[in-house]
Every structure is written in structure tokens, then in C-alpha cells.
Scaffold this motif. Sequence first.
Motif, short mmCIF file in Angstrom:
data_model
loop_
_atom_site.label_atom_id
_atom_site.label_comp_id
_atom_site.label_asym_id
_atom_site.label_seq_id
_atom_site.Cartn_x
_atom_site.Cartn_y
_atom_site.Cartn_z
N GLN A 1 -41.50 61.08 95.25
CA GLN A 1 -41.17 61.94 94.63
C GLN A 1 -39.66 62.22 94.72
N VAL A 2 -38.71 62.16 93.73
CA VAL A 2 -37.52 62.44 93.61
C VAL A 2 -37.05 63.72 93.95
N GLN A 3 -36.29 64.12 94.74
CA GLN A 3 -35.67 65.26 95.20
C GLN A 3 -34.42 65.59 95.31
N LEU A 4 -33.69 66.41 94.89
CA LEU A 4 -32.13 66.60 95.13
C LEU A 4 -32.18 68.11 95.55
N VAL A 5 -31.50 68.25 96.76
CA VAL A 5 -31.73 69.92 97.26
C VAL A 5 -30.41 70.22 97.69
N GLU A 6 -29.89 71.10 96.90
CA GLU A 6 -28.60 71.54 97.40
C GLU A 6 -28.50 72.73 98.14
N SER A 7 -27.54 73.02 99.11
CA SER A 7 -27.37 74.01 100.13
C SER A 7 -25.85 74.21 100.22
N ASN B 1 -24.30 57.48 102.67
CA ASN B 1 -25.56 56.87 102.17
C ASN B 1 -26.44 56.64 103.50
N ALA B 2 -26.02 56.79 105.03
CA ALA B 2 -27.09 56.58 105.89
C ALA B 2 -27.91 57.88 105.90
N LYS B 3 -27.31 59.34 105.27
CA LYS B 3 -27.86 60.68 105.68
C LYS B 3 -28.30 60.82 104.10
N ASN B 4 -28.32 59.90 103.16
CA ASN B 4 -28.66 60.24 101.67
C ASN B 4 -28.05 61.55 101.31
N THR B 5 -26.72 62.00 101.66
CA THR B 5 -26.24 63.05 101.40
C THR B 5 -25.11 62.99 100.63
N VAL B 6 -24.63 63.75 99.69
CA VAL B 6 -23.29 64.01 98.93
C VAL B 6 -22.91 65.49 99.56
N LEU C 1 -20.75 72.45 100.21
CA LEU C 1 -21.88 72.15 99.51
C LEU C 1 -22.57 70.95 100.01
N SER C 2 -23.81 70.81 100.04
CA SER C 2 -24.59 69.62 100.61
C SER C 2 -25.41 69.37 99.58
N CYS C 3 -25.95 68.22 99.27
CA CYS C 3 -26.85 67.72 98.41
C CYS C 3 -27.80 66.76 99.14
N ALA C 4 -28.98 66.90 99.67
CA ALA C 4 -29.69 65.86 100.45
C ALA C 4 -30.77 65.27 99.21
N ALA C 5 -30.87 64.12 99.23
CA ALA C 5 -31.46 63.23 98.28
C ALA C 5 -32.57 62.58 98.80
N SER C 6 -33.77 62.46 98.12
CA SER C 6 -34.89 61.77 98.44
C SER C 6 -35.71 61.03 97.36
N GLY C 7 -36.70 60.03 97.54
CA GLY C 7 -37.23 59.33 96.43
C GLY C 7 -36.78 58.48 95.94
N GLU D 1 -28.36 53.69 85.72
CA GLU D 1 -29.17 53.19 84.75
C GLU D 1 -29.73 54.09 83.83
N SER D 2 -30.90 54.19 83.60
CA SER D 2 -31.61 55.04 82.54
C SER D 2 -32.15 56.28 83.51
N GLN D 3 -31.98 56.36 84.90
CA GLN D 3 -32.37 57.36 85.82
C GLN D 3 -31.23 58.56 85.96
N ASN D 4 -31.68 59.75 85.54
CA ASN D 4 -30.67 60.97 85.88
C ASN D 4 -31.56 62.11 86.53
N TYR D 5 -31.02 62.39 87.59
CA TYR D 5 -31.79 63.57 88.31
C TYR D 5 -30.66 64.69 88.64
N TRP D 6 -31.51 65.93 88.81
CA TRP D 6 -30.83 67.12 88.79
C TRP D 6 -31.50 67.73 90.07
#
Length: 115
Positions: free
Chosen positions: A1-7, A73-78, A20-26, A100-105
Motif C-alpha cells: 500500500q502506497v503512503q506519503l505521510v507529511e509532518s 533514500n535510506a529513510k524513504n523520506t523527503v 516539513l517531512s514526508c515519509a514514503a512507503s509502498g 513514469e505513470s505513477q503519481n502519488y500524493w
Amino acid sequence: QVQLVESGGGLVQPGGSLTLSCAASGFTFSNYVMSWYRQAPGKERELVATFRAGGWRNYANSVKGRFTISRDNAKNTVYLQMNSLKPEETAVYYCNGRWESQNYWGQGTQVTVSS
């Protein structure tokens, strides 16, 4: 499951700073172009900063010299370091991942710049 969680959003005085932080997963984070957007009340969503996988960064003219986008990239965080904030930068800030064709918010985090 794709997740982007801002804080990291919140209330800050004019001239202040926030990160701001954005933790990504999936998904394979390192492949993706990661960006921050913002949307102020009654306005369209606008691109603030972008960090491509190869290290190239780009900023909106209005934030150059004050905002810095980075990624781990090691923490999957921007991250988005924001300095010298202005009241007109009050907005919901969104994290975006694109490849590519993937676009997540993400769901967004509120930043309010006010005294």
C-alpha cells in the motif's frame, strides 16, 4: 500500500522557520521524483520544490534562497526546510512522488504564517 505521510506543519511567525517531512512507503522511493507543492485558500496548487533521483533540484522563484528540499533514500523520506517564511505562504503543503505513470500524493500538512 502506497503512503506519503507529511509532518512538521504548524503555526510560525513571519520570518520564522519550519521543516516539513514526508515519509514514503509502498514503492521504490529512490526511483521517484519527489516534490513539495502547496495550496493556499482559494488558489491553485503550485509547485514549490523538486528533487530528482539523480540529485537535481529545482525551486519556484518565490522560494529560491529560502527553501531547501532534501531527501534521504535510506529513510524513504523527503524534507522541506523553510526559512524566512511569509504570511502569504500560509497553505497546505503536499508531498508528491512521481515516476513514469505513477503519481502519488500525501494528505498534506497545514503551515500557517502569522503573528
